[in-house]
Every structure is written in C-alpha cells, then in structure tokens.
Scaffold this motif. Structure first.
Motif, PDB file in Angstrom:
ATOM      1  N   MET A  78     -60.858 -72.230 -10.025  1.00 20.82           N
ATOM      2  CA  MET A  78     -61.177 -70.959 -10.248  1.00 20.82           C
ATOM      3  C   MET A  78     -60.927 -69.986  -9.009  1.00 20.82           C
ATOM      4  O   MET A  78     -60.284 -68.913  -9.280  1.00 20.82           O
ATOM      5  CB  MET A  78     -62.573 -70.961 -10.805  1.00 20.82           C
ATOM      6  N   GLN A  79     -61.367 -70.718  -7.998  1.00 20.27           N
ATOM      7  CA  GLN A  79     -61.045 -69.615  -6.635  1.00 20.27           C
ATOM      8  C   GLN A  79     -59.676 -69.683  -6.288  1.00 20.27           C
ATOM      9  O   GLN A  79     -58.961 -68.667  -5.682  1.00 20.27           O
ATOM     10  CB  GLN A  79     -61.737 -70.429  -5.507  1.00 20.27           C
ATOM     11  N   VAL A  80     -58.845 -70.576  -6.813  1.00 20.83           N
ATOM     12  CA  VAL A  80     -57.479 -70.808  -6.501  1.00 20.83           C
ATOM     13  C   VAL A  80     -56.544 -69.809  -7.292  1.00 20.83           C
ATOM     14  O   VAL A  80     -56.051 -69.102  -6.957  1.00 20.83           O
ATOM     15  CB  VAL A  80     -56.672 -72.250  -6.463  1.00 20.83           C
ATOM     16  N   LEU A  81     -56.792 -69.739  -8.865  1.00 21.09           N
ATOM     17  CA  LEU A  81     -56.323 -69.018  -9.649  1.00 21.09           C
ATOM     18  C   LEU A  81     -56.704 -67.565  -9.535  1.00 21.09           C
ATOM     19  O   LEU A  81     -55.559 -66.710  -9.546  1.00 21.09           O
ATOM     20  CB  LEU A  81     -56.743 -69.522 -11.071  1.00 21.09           C
ATOM     21  N   ALA A  82     -57.587 -67.246  -8.763  1.00 17.61           N
ATOM     22  CA  ALA A  82     -58.253 -66.043  -8.715  1.00 17.61           C
ATOM     23  C   ALA A  82     -57.506 -65.493  -7.370  1.00 17.61           C
ATOM     24  O   ALA A  82     -57.833 -64.025  -7.097  1.00 17.61           O
ATOM     25  CB  ALA A  82     -59.764 -65.835  -8.599  1.00 17.61           C
ATOM     26  N   HIS A  83     -56.961 -66.256  -6.469  1.00 16.53           N
ATOM     27  CA  HIS A  83     -56.386 -65.621  -5.300  1.00 16.53           C
ATOM     28  C   HIS A  83     -55.156 -64.971  -5.484  1.00 16.53           C
ATOM     29  O   HIS A  83     -54.329 -65.053  -6.420  1.00 16.53           O
ATOM     30  CB  HIS A  83     -56.228 -66.837  -4.346  1.00 16.53           C
ATOM     31  N   ARG A  84     -55.182 -63.856  -4.608  1.00 12.14           N
ATOM     32  CA  ARG A  84     -53.893 -63.063  -4.745  1.00 12.14           C
ATOM     33  C   ARG A  84     -52.669 -63.468  -4.536  1.00 12.14           C
ATOM     34  O   ARG A  84     -51.648 -62.901  -5.043  1.00 12.14           O
ATOM     35  CB  ARG A  84     -54.065 -61.808  -3.530  1.00 12.14           C
ATOM     36  N   SER A  85     -52.489 -64.615  -3.767  1.00 10.31           N
ATOM     37  CA  SER A  85     -51.283 -65.137  -3.330  1.00 10.31           C
ATOM     38  C   SER A  85     -50.628 -66.147  -4.469  1.00 10.31           C
ATOM     39  O   SER A  85     -49.625 -66.298  -4.367  1.00 10.31           O
ATOM     40  CB  SER A  85     -51.558 -65.977  -1.994  1.00 10.31           C
ATOM     41  N   ILE A  86     -51.322 -66.490  -5.420  1.00  9.06           N
ATOM     42  CA  ILE A  86     -50.682 -67.296  -6.746  1.00  9.06           C
ATOM     43  C   ILE A  86     -49.949 -66.411  -7.301  1.00  9.06           C
ATOM     44  O   ILE A  86     -50.212 -65.409  -8.051  1.00  9.06           O
ATOM     45  CB  ILE A  86     -51.946 -67.699  -7.430  1.00  9.06           C
ATOM     46  N   GLY A  87     -48.508 -67.114  -7.722  1.00 13.81           N
ATOM     47  CA  GLY A  87     -47.989 -66.440  -8.333  1.00 13.81           C
ATOM     48  C   GLY A  87     -47.541 -67.102  -9.894  1.00 13.81           C
ATOM     49  O   GLY A  87     -47.350 -66.317 -10.859  1.00 13.81           O
ATOM     50  N   CYS A  88     -47.940 -68.420  -9.907  1.00 16.81           N
ATOM     51  CA  CYS A  88     -47.876 -68.854 -11.284  1.00 16.81           C
ATOM     52  C   CYS A  88     -48.479 -70.590 -11.186  1.00 16.81           C
ATOM     53  O   CYS A  88     -48.724 -71.008 -10.002  1.00 16.81           O
ATOM     54  CB  CYS A  88     -46.442 -69.161 -11.756  1.00 16.81           C
TER      55      CYS A  88
END
Length: 467
Positions: free
Chosen positions: A339-349
C-alpha cells in the motif's frame, strides 16, 4: 478529519473466520476494522499455525481480538501438500470453532454472528448449531463468482463450441478470460472443490458480503441481488489510503512476510513522479524460471527504474548477474508494504498477477496496471482491468501459449508508461476509479451504507437464524 469510532455496544460481538492465507485474512481483517469503528466487538479467529508463522511483532490498528484455533497441525509439523492441509483442516477446525463459540457464549458479550470465508461453507452449520447468525464473505469479485455459478448450473460446456462466451451481466469473454478452475481442477483438486463448494449452502447465510463496490461491478451486483441478499462492502483496504476516517488504519496489521519498508521508501523518494515500475506477484504465485528470465530482461530492456518484489524462495530463479547489471536503476526486495509503495508519487505502473487484493488496491490508489495473470480468478480480473475498467493492458502469451516474452513485456510497459494517447487514457481511467472507490467507503457511499445496514440488522431482533 472525521473519526468513525464508537464505544463497544453490548450484544454486538461477531467472530470472523477467514481462510488462513494472507490474501483472505487481509480483506476480512479490514472489514473487521470498519465494524470495530462502529462499536462492534470483533474477534478474529485464525489458526495457531498461521499466527506462529507471522514475522516479527504484529499490531492491529483497531481494537480487534485475535483468537487462535487448532487446525490439526502441531508446531513444526510439515504439510505434505495443499490437499493434505485442506483435508486435515476441514476435519479439525469445525470442532475447534464450535469450542470457541461456546467459550465466548458464556461471556458478558456473547457472539451474535459468525462472518466466515466463503471457502469454508461448513462454518454456517457450526454457527447455526451454536445458535448464532452466519454471514458469508466473498474475497473475490462478483464477476468471477458469477462465472463459477453458471458453471455449476451447466451453462458452460467444454470444449467450447463458440470462440466467445456469453453469460448474463458479463461482457463477452474468450477462453483465456475465464477462471482456470472452470475447466478442471488441474493439480489442486482440493482447492477446486473449495471454490465450487461456496454455493452449496449459501442460502443458509443471513448475509452475503462481497469485497467489491457497486460502481465497479454495477450490472453484476444487480444480477446477483436478484438471487441472494448481497451487500458490497469494499474496497477493503486501509482507511488512510481511501476515506481517511479511521485515523490509525494505515496497514493491514498481519503479515507472513517482513517488509523492507524503510529501504523501499528511501529509494522511491529519490525517483521522479510516475517514473518507477512496481512489480509483484503476491504471496503465492510462482513463475517458472524461464518466465522469470523473460520478465527480468523485459524490465531491463524498457529502461525504466523498477522496484521488484521477489520472495526469498524465488530469488534463485533470477538470471545470473541480473541484480548486479540493473543495480543502478532497480531495487529488488523480498517483501514490501504494498500500500505504501502503490501510494508513492514515483510509481508509474504496477506489473501484477491480478490477484483480487492487488487489483482492488491498485484501483483504490489509481495506479495503472500491466496485467500478467497466472491462474484461478486472475485471468478474469485481468480481462476487466484491460477491457472493462480501462486501467491497464494485458500481456499476450507467445504463439505456443506458454510464455510472455521480454519483448511483449517491454511493449506493455511502454504503452502504459509513455504519455501517448493510450497511456493518458489509462491514467485518466485510473484516477476515475480511485475517486469512485473512495466515495464507496466514505460517508454516504454505497459500501458505507451497506456496512451501516449490516450493523443495524445485526443488532435487530427481527432477524431469526435461518434453517
């Protein structure tokens, strides 16, 4: 910020029994937190072997009790296989569950209802024999269950005579869009029996709960409501990533794996917005070594930075020297706080196997997906990701139908990540579903109303135990 938290109401105790697997415990635990916030006393019943296997200290954000239950396996005892575990589980847990209900029935706040995983249909009989209500909880989307239901009714005949499958309330589907269990048990007859047993006594349950939301599966929900008293109560992901009404609810709280949270966040903080590909196939899926290699080289060919979760048992499948060759642009970890990863602004897909938890988490956080389904419900989830909700693309297997090539993986990554017409459309759709997911669980939303209705009905004396 509103905080939805009420004092525990006497006579409002529920027991929650999930299948002891992370993908089943997490959504039922999140629903339990919503109930606890409304004054319901919740006791999560799970196996002692699962609790013993959890990593490190586990803390629940909401006041939920955890009750260990014996599943037939002593500490350290090895399991011969999935079917062996399921057989002993079914032989042992019903009796253990009856004892737990009896124990709690003598307290000042006895249980009023058992919320059980739909994969454990025998639990409704244990509940009724103990004089309490039963609510069955489906951890998969309505679409998959509708297909299983039609299979049970004989509407699907194999081999298929037509290239397109047409079923009520569903989009036209091809053979590879169907859940894998509709055309046979494969290597897991025990799981196959579990999947289809969910409908064997569903009519005995007072409530049928579903981890989805009305807007997401509108036609399917309407179709199913004509058959059963279903209530959509999802998406069941931590509140701080959606409506933010439960201030302490930032994580699931129980996990079999220890996440590398700090390392992941520090690495992601160093990346530009929407520049990173996140790759994870969940807690169960296993890729063959050849497929791992194709995925690895596809990620490298794309030239995007990537964060890849490779469980410790799968690390040896990575190509030799791959980690070293990609160290400047990648981070490979054995587990993370998704959840923390998916919510991070740097994630593109998100490159995902399309397990339902991962799919609904990505939908709830507005992250575009590259769908790479493996088995069970995942092909159907991937169909909806790409063709119904329009929030991603689905990889195509090679001409032999056995593997996804590195060229195909690179093509899909570029289609989602590049700011072209298709990529922009996918990102816009992802944002739309993110907002609809939030509205569903926020005040006045469809799922929030259904949870309120469930609590009200639970406390009403007008509901009698079904026979």
């Amino acid at each position: 910020m509103e905080r939805d938290k009420r004092a525990v109401v006497k006579g409002s105790h529920v027991l929650v029994l999930p299948m002891p697997a992370q993908g089943h415990i997490n959504p039922m635990l999140q629903f339990s937190k919503r109930l606890a916030a409304k004054g319901i006393k919740v006791t999560l019943v799970t196996t002692s072997s699962y609790l013993n296997a959890m990593q490190g200290e586990q803390a629940l954000a909401m006041p939920i009790n955890v009750e260990p239950i014996f599943d037939g396996f002593r500490e350290g005892e090895r399991v011969a296989g999935v079917d062996d575990y399921l057989e002993r589980f079914k032989a042992t847990v019903p009796g253990s569950l009856a004892e737990v209900i009896k124990k709690h029935s003598s307290t000042q706040n006895p249980p009023r209802c058992l919320i059980y995983d739909s994969l454990l249909p025998w639990a409704v009989d244990v509940a009724q024999d103990s004089g309490i209500h039963a609510a069955t909880f489906f951890t998969q989307p309505c679409a998959v269950s509708v297909i299983y239901y039609h299979e049970l009714q004989g509407s699907l005949k194999f081999p298929l005579m037509e290239p397109v499958v047409k079923l009520p309330s569903l989009p036209d589907m091809e053979f590879n869009d169907l859940p894998t269990f509709v055309y046979g048990p494969g290597s897991y007859p025990g799981l196959y029996d579990l999947v289809f047993s969910r409908f064997s006594n569903i009519d005995k349950a007072t409530w049928v709960l579903w981890n989805t939301f009305d807007d997401l599966e509108d036609e399917l929900v309407k179709w199913m409501k004509r058959k059963w008293p279903i209530k959509t109560i999802g998406p069941t992901i931590p509140s701080m990533f959606l409506d933010q009404r439960l201030e302490d609810d930032k994580d699931y709280g129980l996990s079999l794996f220890k996440p590398k949270s700090e390392a992941c966040m520090e690495w992601l903080d160093s990346k530009s917005p929407h520049s990173v590909v996140y790759v994870s196939f969940g807690s169960v899926a296993r890729l063959e070594e050849a497929q791992m290699a194709e995925l690895a080289w596809g990620l490298k060919r794309s030239n995007y930075s990537f964060l890849w979760v490779v469980r410790e048992t799968e690390l040896e499948k990575l190509p030799r020297s791959f980690i070293e060759e990609t160290s400047d642009s990648s981070l490979i970890v054995t587990w993370c706080n998704q959840m923390q990863v998916l919510a991070h602004r740097s994630i593109g897909c998100f490159v995902t196997h399309c397990g339902w938890n991962s799919t609904i988490e990505a939908l709830g956080l507005g992250v575009p997906m590259v769908a790479m389904p493996q088995w069970t419900d995942q092909p159907t989830n991937a169909k909806f990701v790409a063709d119904v909700w329009g929030v991603g693309v689905r990889v195509k297997v090679d001409g032999n139908g056995t593997i996804v090539t590195n060229e195909e993986i690179e093509r899909c990554l570029r289609e989602v990540m590049v700011e072209g017409e298709r990529g922009i459309e996918i990102r816009q759709n992802s944002g739309k579903w993110k907002e609809l997911a939030r509205k569903a669980v926020d005040g006045g939303g469809s799922s929030e109303k259904n949870i309120e209705d469930f609590v009200g009905e639970l406390m009403s004396n007008s509901y009698s135990i079904k026979e």
